[in-house]
Each structure stands twice: as structure tokens, then as C-alpha cells.
Write a protein that holds these residues in place. Structure first.
Motif, PDB file in Angstrom:
ATOM      1  N   HIS A 113      -7.241  -0.256  -3.706  1.00 12.25           N
ATOM      2  CA  HIS A 113      -6.336  -1.088  -2.893  1.00 12.25           C
ATOM      3  C   HIS A 113      -6.622  -2.578  -3.065  1.00 12.25           C
ATOM      4  CE1 HIS A 113      -5.467   2.634  -0.285  1.00 12.25           C
ATOM      5  NE2 HIS A 113      -4.409   2.343  -1.007  1.00 12.25           N
ATOM      6  N   GLU A 123      -9.026   2.458  -0.062  1.00 17.44           N
ATOM      7  CA  GLU A 123      -9.645   2.776  -1.348  1.00 17.44           C
ATOM      8  C   GLU A 123     -10.027   1.497  -2.094  1.00 17.44           C
ATOM      9  OE1 GLU A 123      -9.589   5.690  -3.405  1.00 17.44           O
ATOM     10  OE2 GLU A 123      -8.160   7.025  -2.418  1.00 17.44           O
ATOM     11  N   ARG A 179       0.836  -1.210   0.000  1.00 18.18           N
ATOM     12  CA  ARG A 179       0.000   0.000   0.000  1.00 18.18           C
ATOM     13  C   ARG A 179       0.868   1.255   0.000  1.00 18.18           C
ATOM     14  NH1 ARG A 179      -4.608   1.201   4.568  1.00 18.18           N
ATOM     15  NH2 ARG A 179      -5.026   3.351   3.960  1.00 18.18           N
ATOM     16  N   GLY A 195       3.802   1.442  -1.328  1.00 16.49           N
ATOM     17  CA  GLY A 195       4.719   1.414  -2.472  1.00 16.49           C
ATOM     18  C   GLY A 195       6.090   0.876  -2.146  1.00 16.49           C
ATOM     19  N   GLU A 255       5.436   2.288  -7.215  1.00 14.60           N
ATOM     20  CA  GLU A 255       5.768   3.086  -6.027  1.00 14.60           C
ATOM     21  C   GLU A 255       4.815   4.257  -5.862  1.00 14.60           C
ATOM     22  OE1 GLU A 255       9.841   4.238  -6.287  1.00 14.60           O
ATOM     23  OE2 GLU A 255      10.536   2.158  -6.217  1.00 14.60           O
ATOM     24  N   ASN A 256       4.153   4.661  -6.960  1.00 18.32           N
ATOM     25  CA  ASN A 256       3.206   5.782  -6.882  1.00 18.32           C
ATOM     26  C   ASN A 256       2.026   5.490  -5.969  1.00 18.32           C
ATOM     27  OD1 ASN A 256       4.762   7.048  -8.722  1.00 18.32           O
ATOM     28  ND2 ASN A 256       3.517   6.416 -10.492  1.00 18.32           N
ATOM     29  N   LYS A 270      -7.326  11.129   2.019  1.00 17.00           N
ATOM     30  CA  LYS A 270      -7.329  12.481   2.602  1.00 17.00           C
ATOM     31  C   LYS A 270      -8.610  13.217   2.260  1.00 17.00           C
ATOM     32  CE  LYS A 270      -2.381  12.625   1.936  1.00 17.00           C
ATOM     33  NZ  LYS A 270      -1.615  12.825   0.723  1.00 17.00           N
ATOM     34  N   ARG A 326       2.015   5.073  -3.090  1.00 14.45           N
ATOM     35  CA  ARG A 326       2.211   5.888  -1.888  1.00 14.45           C
ATOM     36  C   ARG A 326       1.300   7.122  -1.906  1.00 14.45           C
ATOM     37  NH1 ARG A 326       7.960   6.832  -2.318  1.00 14.45           N
ATOM     38  NH2 ARG A 326       8.002   4.587  -2.038  1.00 14.45           N
ATOM     39  N   SER A 327       1.061   7.640  -3.118  1.00 16.53           N
ATOM     40  CA  SER A 327       0.297   8.894  -3.225  1.00 16.53           C
ATOM     41  C   SER A 327      -1.165   8.714  -2.823  1.00 16.53           C
ATOM     42  CB  SER A 327       0.393   9.448  -4.651  1.00 16.53           C
ATOM     43  OG  SER A 327      -0.237   8.542  -5.528  1.00 16.53           O
ATOM     44  N   PHE A 328      -1.679   7.488  -2.891  1.00 16.01           N
ATOM     45  CA  PHE A 328      -3.078   7.305  -2.451  1.00 16.01           C
ATOM     46  C   PHE A 328      -3.177   6.313  -1.283  1.00 16.01           C
ATOM     47  CE2 PHE A 328      -2.445   4.373  -6.011  1.00 16.01           C
ATOM     48  CZ  PHE A 328      -3.001   3.189  -5.573  1.00 16.01           C
TER      49      PHE A 328
END
Ligand code: AMP
Length: 197
Positions: free
Chosen positions: A163, A160, A126, A128, A188-189, A197, A191-193
Motif C-alpha cells: 500500500h 500491506e 486502496r 481501486g 483496479e486490482n 484477510k 481491490r483484491s488486497f
């Protein structure tokens, strides 16, 4: 087999008292992995589903490496017939090495040890920090509550919908190999979600 997947790590139970079907699935998985020439990494035990997995691999002349903390030597639970045993200092070091040395994870039902290994791997993915396939074999429906819990995490907005792509539940060892081979890519992106938030 996919070019980039050579070694598969299996998380599974130490219990000898669970229904025989769990050990049957572990042995079957070991045989299938060895027949397809995957190298196997696991916790190094000779009892329960772990032992059955190792026997399956060895019956097909496959390669299987156990990674096991030194303190378990006294418990006399490690398997002496496997291809290689790597002794480590702690459970943490073991898990790190299991992930570093493998290209995918397959989980069979188990207790707190198996669940902890699966949950940490999913959490790393999750964030990344782990990008490889994670497949869980839902023998006897034992993972149904976990599947429900993940759905609850999503409906409660702790996680999400995307996920869900991190893992795959399947019913049989045969399906597990296919799921590993067909797993969607992860980057690795992620990480952004990771956090909602
Ligand atoms: P559990 O499902 O609680 O039995 O835990 C099994 C998982 O934890 C395996 O994937 C191992 O990595 C680790 N583990 C727990 N107990 C042992 C043991 N006696 N020997 C080797 N590994 C173990």
C-alpha cells in the motif's frame, strides 16, 4: 510532462497563521505547475496556502480552477482572480469533482480539511476506485507524524507494505512534480488486497 497528466489537483491549508514557509512552498508549487503548463484544480480559496498557490499560478499566467461549495460564498474566502470557479452544493460534491477533473493529487501540509481530502483519496486508491498519483510535500516535516502513522498501520497489519506504493512523500515542490511524473502505476486490482484477510 507525461502525456496522460494535464491537470493536477492540490490540497492545501486555508490557514494564514502557519509558518510563512508553508505559503512559500504553495506559491512555488503554483509557479512550477504553471510553468510546466499543468492546469491546477484546488479548493478555490484566496487565503492561506490556497491563496498563495493561486497567486503562484497566476503570476506565471497559468490556468487554475477553484471548486468551492456555495455556503463558503458567505465566508468571503473564495478567490475572485482565478481562471474559473465552479460552485457546488456540498463538500462531498466538491471532493468528487476535484478527483474526477484531475490526473494527480499533490498535498501540502494543512489542517483537518487537507487531511480529510488526502485520506479519502488514499482510501479510494486502496479500493481501486482512484488510480492516479498522490504526492505529499513534507514542508517543515509537518507530515512526519502521518508518515509514522502509515508505518504503524503497516506494522500493525492494518495495511500491506504494497500500500506504500499508493503515495509518495517528498521534501520540496520541485520533487513533487518529479514524483507525480515517476509515480508507479496502480490498478483496479488493488481491490483484491485492500483488506488483509
Ligand atoms: P484545512 O487544511 O483544514 O485548512 O482545509 C483546507 C482544505 O479544505 C482545502 O484543500 C479546501 O479544499 C478545503 N477548505 C477548507 N477551508 C476552506 C476555505 N475557507 N476555502 C476554501 N476551501 C477550504
Amino acid at each position: 510532462m507525461p502525456e496522460d497528466i494535464d491537470t493536477i489537483c492540490v490540497f492545501c491549508a486555508s490557514s494564514q497563521q502557519s509558518d510563512q514557509v508553508y505559503r512559500d512552498h504553495a506559491r512555488k508549487l503554483g509557479k512550477l505547475l504553471a510553468r510546466k503548463r499543468y492546469e491546477v484544480i484546488y479548493g478555490g480559496g484566496r487565503i492561506g496556502s490556497m491563496g498563495a498557490l493561486a497567486e503562484g499560478v497566476l503570476q506565471q499566467s497559468g490556468k487554475i480552477t477553484g471548486i468551492i461549495p456555495r455556503f463558503m460564498e458567505d465566508l468571503e474566502v473564495h478567490h475572485e482572480g482565478i481562471t474559473r470557479t465552479i460552485w457546488v452544493d456540498s463538500m462531498r460534491q466538491r471532493k468528487q469533482l476535484m478527483l474526477d477533473k484531475s490526473d494527480a493529487i499533490i498535498g501540502l501540509p494543512g489542517g483537518s480539511g487537507t487531511l480529510e481530502e488526502l485520506m479519502e483519496t488514499i482510501t479510494l486508491k486502496r479500493l481501486g476506485q482512484y488510480l492516479n498519483p498522490i504526492v505529499m510535500i513534507n514542508t517543515r516535516g509537518a507530515f512526519n507524524p502521518l508518515q509514522d502513522l502509515f508505518e504503524r498501520c503497516i506494522s500493525e497489519r492494518f495495511m500491506e507494505k504494497r500500500h506504500r506504493e499508493m503515495w509518495k512523500f517528498v521534501d520540496t515542490p520541485e520533487d513533487a512534480l518529479k514524483a507525480v511524473e515517476d509515480a508507479p502505476p496502480w490498478s483496479e486490482n488493488a481491490r483484491s488486497f485492500a483488506a488483509l484477510k
